[in-house]
Design a protein around this motif. Structure first.
Motif, PDB file in Angstrom:
ATOM      1  N   LEU A 131       2.526  11.435 -10.704  1.00 48.08           N
ATOM      2  CA  LEU A 131       2.078  12.988 -10.506  1.00 48.08           C
ATOM      3  C   LEU A 131       2.865  13.790 -10.613  1.00 48.08           C
ATOM      4  CD1 LEU A 131      -0.863  13.013  -7.870  1.00 48.08           C
ATOM      5  CD2 LEU A 131      -1.235  13.400 -10.233  1.00 48.08           C
ATOM      6  N   GLN A 132       4.126  13.765 -10.056  1.00 51.32           N
ATOM      7  CA  GLN A 132       5.312  14.463 -10.317  1.00 51.32           C
ATOM      8  C   GLN A 132       6.108  14.333 -11.857  1.00 51.32           C
ATOM      9  OE1 GLN A 132       8.256  13.580  -7.207  1.00 51.32           O
ATOM     10  NE2 GLN A 132       7.140  14.880  -5.651  1.00 51.32           N
ATOM     11  N   GLN A 133       5.997  13.252 -12.164  1.00 56.31           N
ATOM     12  CA  GLN A 133       6.623  13.059 -13.542  1.00 56.31           C
ATOM     13  C   GLN A 133       5.917  13.393 -14.753  1.00 56.31           C
ATOM     14  OE1 GLN A 133      10.105  13.109 -13.545  1.00 56.31           O
ATOM     15  NE2 GLN A 133      10.100  13.072 -11.348  1.00 56.31           N
ATOM     16  N   GLY A 161       0.726  -1.208  -0.081  1.00 56.47           N
ATOM     17  CA  GLY A 161      -0.009   0.131   0.072  1.00 56.47           C
ATOM     18  C   GLY A 161       0.821   1.144  -0.200  1.00 56.47           C
ATOM     19  N   VAL A 162       1.898   1.060   0.681  1.00 61.96           N
ATOM     20  CA  VAL A 162       2.629   2.572   1.026  1.00 61.96           C
ATOM     21  C   VAL A 162       3.701   2.349  -0.544  1.00 61.96           C
ATOM     22  CG1 VAL A 162       5.137   3.042   1.849  1.00 61.96           C
ATOM     23  CG2 VAL A 162       3.363   2.404   3.259  1.00 61.96           C
ATOM     24  N   CYS A 163       3.936   1.577  -1.140  1.00 58.16           N
ATOM     25  CA  CYS A 163       4.533   1.405  -2.348  1.00 58.16           C
ATOM     26  C   CYS A 163       3.687   2.171  -3.607  1.00 58.16           C
ATOM     27  CB  CYS A 163       5.313   0.210  -2.597  1.00 58.16           C
ATOM     28  SG  CYS A 163       6.566  -0.163  -1.755  1.00 58.16           S
ATOM     29  N   THR A 164       2.454   1.762  -3.409  1.00 58.48           N
ATOM     30  CA  THR A 164       1.197   2.351  -4.399  1.00 58.48           C
ATOM     31  C   THR A 164       1.232   3.742  -4.144  1.00 58.48           C
ATOM     32  OG1 THR A 164       0.256  -0.077  -4.318  1.00 58.48           O
ATOM     33  CG2 THR A 164      -0.850   1.711  -4.821  1.00 58.48           C
ATOM     34  N   LEU A 165       1.084   4.081  -3.123  1.00 61.76           N
ATOM     35  CA  LEU A 165       0.879   5.705  -2.801  1.00 61.76           C
ATOM     36  C   LEU A 165       2.155   6.323  -3.494  1.00 61.76           C
ATOM     37  CD1 LEU A 165      -0.915   5.621   0.516  1.00 61.76           C
ATOM     38  CD2 LEU A 165      -1.916   6.267  -1.829  1.00 61.76           C
ATOM     39  N   GLY A 166       3.348   5.671  -3.163  1.00 68.31           N
ATOM     40  CA  GLY A 166       4.485   6.419  -3.482  1.00 68.31           C
ATOM     41  C   GLY A 166       4.463   6.346  -4.810  1.00 68.31           C
TER      42      GLY A 166
END
Length: 120
Positions: free
Chosen positions: A38-40, A27-32
Protein backbone atom coordinates in the motif's frame (compact mmCIF):
# COMPACT_ATOMS: atom_id res chain seq x y z
CA UNK A 1 -10.08 -22.16 30.10
CA UNK A 2 -10.06 -23.58 33.60
CA UNK A 3 -13.66 -24.72 33.14
CA UNK A 4 -12.67 -26.91 30.18
CA UNK A 5 -9.43 -27.95 31.91
CA UNK A 6 -7.16 -27.06 29.00
CA UNK A 7 -3.58 -27.72 30.04
CA UNK A 8 -1.81 -25.04 27.96
CA UNK A 9 -4.41 -22.43 26.96
CA UNK A 10 -1.98 -19.78 25.68
CA UNK A 11 0.72 -21.78 23.94
CA UNK A 12 -1.28 -24.84 22.89
CA UNK A 13 -0.27 -28.47 23.15
CA UNK A 14 3.43 -29.10 22.68
CA UNK A 15 2.77 -31.17 19.54
CA UNK A 16 1.37 -28.17 17.61
CA UNK A 17 3.42 -25.26 18.97
CA UNK A 18 5.78 -25.12 16.00
CA UNK A 19 2.86 -25.04 13.57
CA UNK A 20 1.16 -22.29 15.57
CA UNK A 21 4.35 -20.25 15.67
CA UNK A 22 4.85 -20.64 11.91
CA UNK A 23 1.24 -19.70 11.22
CA UNK A 24 1.54 -16.57 13.33
CA UNK A 25 4.87 -15.63 11.72
CA UNK A 26 3.51 -16.04 8.20
CA UNK A 27 0.42 -14.03 9.15
CA UNK A 28 2.55 -11.16 10.44
CA UNK A 29 4.68 -11.26 7.28
CA UNK A 30 1.55 -11.25 5.11
CA UNK A 31 0.12 -8.21 6.85
CA UNK A 32 3.46 -6.42 6.70
CA UNK A 33 3.79 -7.09 2.97
CA UNK A 34 0.25 -5.86 2.41
CA UNK A 35 0.93 -2.56 4.15
CA UNK A 36 4.27 -2.23 2.35
CA UNK A 37 2.47 -2.73 -0.96
CA UNK A 38 0.00 0.00 0.00
CA UNK A 39 2.88 2.38 0.69
CA UNK A 40 4.83 1.64 -2.47
CA UNK A 41 1.99 1.09 -4.94
CA UNK A 42 -1.30 2.80 -5.45
CA UNK A 43 -4.42 1.60 -3.69
CA UNK A 44 -5.75 0.00 -6.87
CA UNK A 45 -2.54 -1.93 -7.58
CA UNK A 46 -2.27 -3.17 -4.01
CA UNK A 47 -5.92 -4.25 -4.04
CA UNK A 48 -5.41 -6.12 -7.31
CA UNK A 49 -2.49 -8.01 -5.78
CA UNK A 50 -4.68 -8.82 -2.77
CA UNK A 51 -7.37 -10.25 -5.04
CA UNK A 52 -4.80 -12.64 -6.50
CA UNK A 53 -3.97 -14.25 -3.15
CA UNK A 54 -6.58 -17.07 -3.46
CA UNK A 55 -5.01 -18.01 -6.80
CA UNK A 56 -1.57 -18.34 -5.25
CA UNK A 57 -2.99 -20.15 -2.24
CA UNK A 58 -4.63 -22.76 -4.47
CA UNK A 59 -1.51 -23.13 -6.59
CA UNK A 60 0.75 -23.60 -3.57
CA UNK A 61 -1.72 -26.10 -2.05
CA UNK A 62 -1.55 -28.06 -5.30
CA UNK A 63 2.25 -28.00 -5.44
CA UNK A 64 3.10 -28.50 -1.76
CA UNK A 65 0.13 -30.30 -0.21
CA UNK A 66 -0.84 -32.27 -3.34
CA UNK A 67 -4.41 -30.95 -3.21
CA UNK A 68 -6.48 -31.55 -6.34
CA UNK A 69 -6.33 -28.76 -8.95
CA UNK A 70 -9.39 -29.05 -11.13
CA UNK A 71 -10.16 -27.53 -14.49
CA UNK A 72 -12.51 -25.06 -12.80
CA UNK A 73 -9.73 -23.95 -10.45
CA UNK A 74 -7.41 -23.44 -13.40
CA UNK A 75 -9.96 -21.42 -15.39
CA UNK A 76 -10.89 -19.26 -12.39
CA UNK A 77 -7.22 -18.58 -11.67
CA UNK A 78 -6.57 -17.74 -15.28
CA UNK A 79 -9.46 -15.26 -15.29
CA UNK A 80 -8.15 -13.68 -12.09
CA UNK A 81 -4.62 -13.40 -13.48
CA UNK A 82 -5.87 -11.81 -16.69
CA UNK A 83 -8.52 -9.58 -15.13
CA UNK A 84 -6.85 -8.27 -11.97
CA UNK A 85 -4.24 -6.07 -13.69
CA UNK A 86 -7.00 -4.29 -15.59
CA UNK A 87 -8.89 -3.31 -12.39
CA UNK A 88 -6.69 -0.44 -11.15
CA UNK A 89 -6.17 1.24 -14.54
CA UNK A 90 -8.26 0.01 -17.47
CA UNK A 91 -6.31 2.19 -19.93
CA UNK A 92 -2.91 0.84 -18.86
CA UNK A 93 -2.60 -1.29 -21.97
CA UNK A 94 -2.70 1.76 -24.24
CA UNK A 95 -0.33 4.11 -22.40
CA UNK A 96 3.09 3.58 -20.84
CA UNK A 97 3.32 3.71 -17.08
CA UNK A 98 5.42 6.61 -15.85
CA UNK A 99 4.51 6.78 -12.18
CA UNK A 100 7.15 4.39 -10.87
CA UNK A 101 8.71 5.58 -7.64
CA UNK A 102 12.44 5.25 -7.96
CA UNK A 103 14.75 7.35 -5.77
CA UNK A 104 15.66 9.49 -8.77
CA UNK A 105 12.05 10.37 -9.61
CA UNK A 106 11.25 11.11 -5.96
CA UNK A 107 14.19 13.56 -5.75
CA UNK A 108 13.21 15.20 -9.04
CA UNK A 109 9.60 15.61 -7.93
CA UNK A 110 10.73 17.07 -4.61
CA UNK A 111 12.98 19.58 -6.41
CA UNK A 112 10.13 20.55 -8.71
CA UNK A 113 7.76 21.13 -5.81
CA UNK A 114 10.30 23.10 -3.80
CA UNK A 115 11.13 25.26 -6.84
CA UNK A 116 7.45 26.03 -7.35
CA UNK A 117 6.77 26.84 -3.70
CA UNK A 118 9.98 28.81 -3.10
CA UNK A 119 9.48 32.55 -2.57
CA UNK A 120 10.81 34.73 -5.33
Amino acid sequence: MKFHRIKDPWTGPSSVRLGLALRGSFGVCTLGCGYFALQQLGLGDASAIGFLSPTFTGLLAFLILKEPWTRTDFLASLCALVGSPSLPDPDSSSKPRTSLRTPKTVVLKFRQRSAISAPS
